[in-house]
Design an enzyme around this catalytic site. Structure first.
Site, PDB file in Angstrom:
ATOM      1  CD  GLU A   1      -1.499   9.114   3.384  1.00 18.85           C
ATOM      2  OE1 GLU A   1      -2.340   9.996   3.557  1.00 18.85           O
ATOM      3  OE2 GLU A   1      -1.791   7.916   3.199  1.00 18.85           O
TER       4      GLU A   1
ATOM      5  CD  GLU B   1      -4.515  -0.696   4.793  1.00 19.63           C
ATOM      6  OE1 GLU B   1      -5.050  -0.146   3.814  1.00 19.63           O
ATOM      7  OE2 GLU B   1      -4.039  -0.049   5.746  1.00 19.63           O
TER       8      GLU B   1
END
Lengths: 275, 412
Positions: free
Chosen positions: A51, A62
């Protein structure tokens, strides 16, 4: 090509009776050249799928680690196109390891879905994860990606109930990404006991392999998840290595690949001795 | 307009107030762009709000708190000396700065906390820019006995100290946010991160008419008390509707609250005033409609300040409450279909209007409505003497005296 690469990889993992190891790093962290050398080394370090994050100024899902990585990426001048260029350069030497781009919708929207999908396919991108694009809003993006054979990989969360599952797995391919903790990346730890039934539920609903991420930092955690899931994703723990190596002026590529291989070993040996 | 522009122009709706649709869309704008973890919560919130909206008991409860706790209705006041000063249309102020806590933010905070309690939530989080929404949220949390965490950009904590202390006095925890540039958008990111981490008990009380559906419609509905009262009051005082209504816009909650009850009154011009900072042609402004383009941030599709890679650009305004690179999706819609007009005022113009209002009307306005006031003079002149303009004076200026003193080179 494209999403076929993901399907082939998961078929091979199934044949080997082991879970895949998925690594996440941010494009341009700390600079494009380092990211490319990390990408090139990851398959040999044991990454089965890669990824690659593309930076966004406002990464709402995040934790601090990946927020800072995005800031470093942007500071180094990384863009969505720059990320595609990295994939194209990686593909020159690797035709087999699937690459999934991961990020937020606005840079893709700004580029235009069709233009992005065409450029991504050409670069050798296999799948896309867009954190802030739930299935309810995804149809225009799905149209563009399907036309190029790129998988739109969906996230499922602990809050995703049975009533919602059919919606979540609609028009998805490649694999399903199970966000194993309600929270941001890299902060809470996944509870393997809760992960197993969730993975089973998702496999049944989607007919696809299930990768688990968001709460895996250590080899032990990775091994526990690898016992029950089709793949284990590690992001923040690798990004932390990049950050500390860069800060200490150490060889970033070496440090992060070393960390990746420790985690890969744990994932690969998790089911040894089981059927 | 060229022919192709006419052909491609969005169709004019018959009923502007019929938006959003079931998916939270105002034309191309709005929607629910959140992470999957939040999606079930956002859907649940949509159902809970629809249910509350249709419940006369909920509405009666809200009206009662609006009356006895917030002090509504706020007066509609004829600003006689400013009217004389500009020599044009009669200028009226909707006095939402007289509400409890000193701004319009209490209207929404009351509505949402009643909803949060109805949903059984036990912890409240909020974001704040100028601190007005943070103070309003801390206030209702104190009133109803719920713990409250307010995320505030570190830059804003510094320039809005009185409001930080006010929130502390009310028992709220203020968490300074240092990510990004430490302003409103970063505070909103951090609040979203808290919400996604504490989904089981936490209610996110968003202060502006933006965010994922149902927030834009919910905040609009709670703020529409401004326009509904103003419409009734002007009909009583003048026997007719105003020719224009004017409000400042950051995220746009006070403006949409003023505009909404007038949307279908075709004779009423709706004018929103964005913050032009150092000027919209510079890179230091907060005028999303004038200087931005459509994109997705904080859960909705709307006009945003962004660069060529789709990265969000930091806004700038002397007013912390307008310092946001986006705008509520309904404003983007009203802008595209042409129902509302959007103009802007610079820091300097707002400062001048701030002083003018203080000396001519004996009202110290917040820097936010000072931006609106900076355009009201020329609007009044353009409309002419027999016309009427209503401006929402959405906050009082006590919190801004340090910022203004500094800008004027005065030490206090």
């Amino acid at each position: 090509m494209t999403k076929d690469r993901i399907d082939r990889r998961f078929a091979a993992l199934k044949a080997e009776n082991r879970a895949g190891f998925v690594t996440y790093v941010m494009a341009g962290d700390p600079d494009a050249a380092t990211t490319l050398s990390v990408l090139k080394g990851l398959p040999a370090a044991g990454a089965d799928l890669i990824e690659l994050g593309f930076p966004f100024s406002d990464p709402m899902a995040e934790g601090p680690t990946i927020q800072r990585a995005a800031q470093r990426g942007l500071k180094s001048g990384m863009t969505l196109q720059g990320t595609l260029d990295l994939v194209a350069a990686f593909r020159e030497g690797d035709q087999d390891t699937p690459i999934i781009l991961m990020g937020y919708l606005n840079p893709v929207l700004h580029r235009g879905f069709e233009s992005f999908a065409a450029a991504a396919a050409k670069a050798g991108v296999d799948g896309l994860i867009i954190v802030d694009c739930p299935p309810e809003e995804a149809d225009p993006l799905s149209d563009a990606l399907e036309a190029e054979g790129i998988a739109l990989i969906r996230l499922a969360a602990p809050t995703t109930d049975d009533a919602r599952l059919p919606m979540v797995v609609r028009r998805t391919s490649g694999f399903v990404y199970y966000v194993s903790v309600a929270g941001v990346t890299g902060v809470k730890s996944a509870d393997a006991a809760e992960v197993a039934p969730a993975v089973e539920r998702l496999r049944k609903a989607s007919g696809l392999p299930v990768a688990v991420g968001f709460g895996i930092r250590t080899p032990d955690q990775a091994a526990a998840v690898a016992k029950v899931a089709d793949a284990a994703v590690v992001g923040s723990a690798l990004v932390d290595e990049i950050e500390s190596a860069a800060r200490l002026n150490e060889n970033v590529t070496e440090k992060v690949l070393l960390k990746a291989s420790e985690l890969a070993k744990a994932v690969r040996s998790a089911r040894v001795g089981t059927k | 307009m060229r022919l192709e522009e006419l052909v491609n122009a969005p169709a004019k709706p018959n009923d502007y107030s019929a938006y959003p649709d079931a998916n939270g869309r105002f034309g191309d704008f709005g929607g629910r762009y959140v992470a999957e973890t939040l999606m079930p919560l956002v859907l649940e919130l949509g159902k809970a709000y629809a249910d509350a909206k249709a419940d006369p008991e909920f509405q009666a409860q809200l009206t009662s708190y609006n009356t006895h706790y917030a002090g509504r209705p706020s007066p509609l006041y004829f600003a006689e000396r400013l009217t004389e000063h500009f020599g044009g249309a009669k200028i009226y102020f909707k006095r939402d700065e007289l509400n409890h806590t000193g701004s319009h933010k209490i209207n929404n905070a009351l509505g949402q906390i009643l909803l949060a309690m109805r949903m059984g939530k036990t912890r409240i989080i909020a974001e704040t820019g100028a601190g007005q929404h943070g103070v309003a949220t801390a206030t209702v949390c104190a009133r109803f006995g719920l713990p409250c965490v307010v995320y505030m950009g570190a830059t804003d904590v510094e320039r809005q100290k009185p409001n930080v202390f006010r929130m502390n006095l009310l028992g709220a925890e203020v968490r300074p946010v240092t990510s990004g540039t430490g302003t409103l958008k970063d505070a909103m990111n951090e609040a979203m991160r808290d919400w996604v981490t504490n989904v089981h008990d936490t209610y996110y009380l968003i202060g502006t008419a933006a965010g994922p559906h149902p927030y834009p419609v919910m905040v609009r509905d709670f703020q529409s008390v401004i326009g509904a009262e103003a419409r009734e009051q002007i009909l009583e005082m003048e026997g007719r509707l105003p020719d224009a209504v004017v409000a400042c816009i950051g995220g746009g909650s006070n403006a949409i609250g003023l505009f909404h009850p007038f949307l279908n009154d075709a004779s009423v011009r709706l004018i929103g005033v964005e913050a032009a900072g150092h000027g919209v042609s510079t890179d230091k402004h907060a005028a999303s409609l004038t200087g931005g383009r459509p994109g997705v941030l904080h859960g909705n599709r709307t006009y945003l300040l962004q660069d060529d890679d789709g990265q969000i650009i930091d806004a700038h305004s002397i007013s912390a409450g307008l310092d946001y690179p986006g705008i509520g999706p309904e404003h983007s819609f009203l802008h595209e279909v042409g129902r509302a007009e959007y103009v802007s005022s610079t820091d300097e113009e707002a400062l001048a209007a701030f002083q003018l209002c203080s000396t001519l009307e004996g009202i110290i306005p917040a820097l936010e409505p000072a931006h609106a006031l900076a355009r009201v003079g020329e609007i009044a002149q353009e409309l002419g003497k027999d016309k009427i303009v209503v401006m929402n004076l959405c906050g009082r200026g006590d919190k801004d005296i340090f910022t203004v003193a500094e800008a004027l080179g005065r030490k206090i």
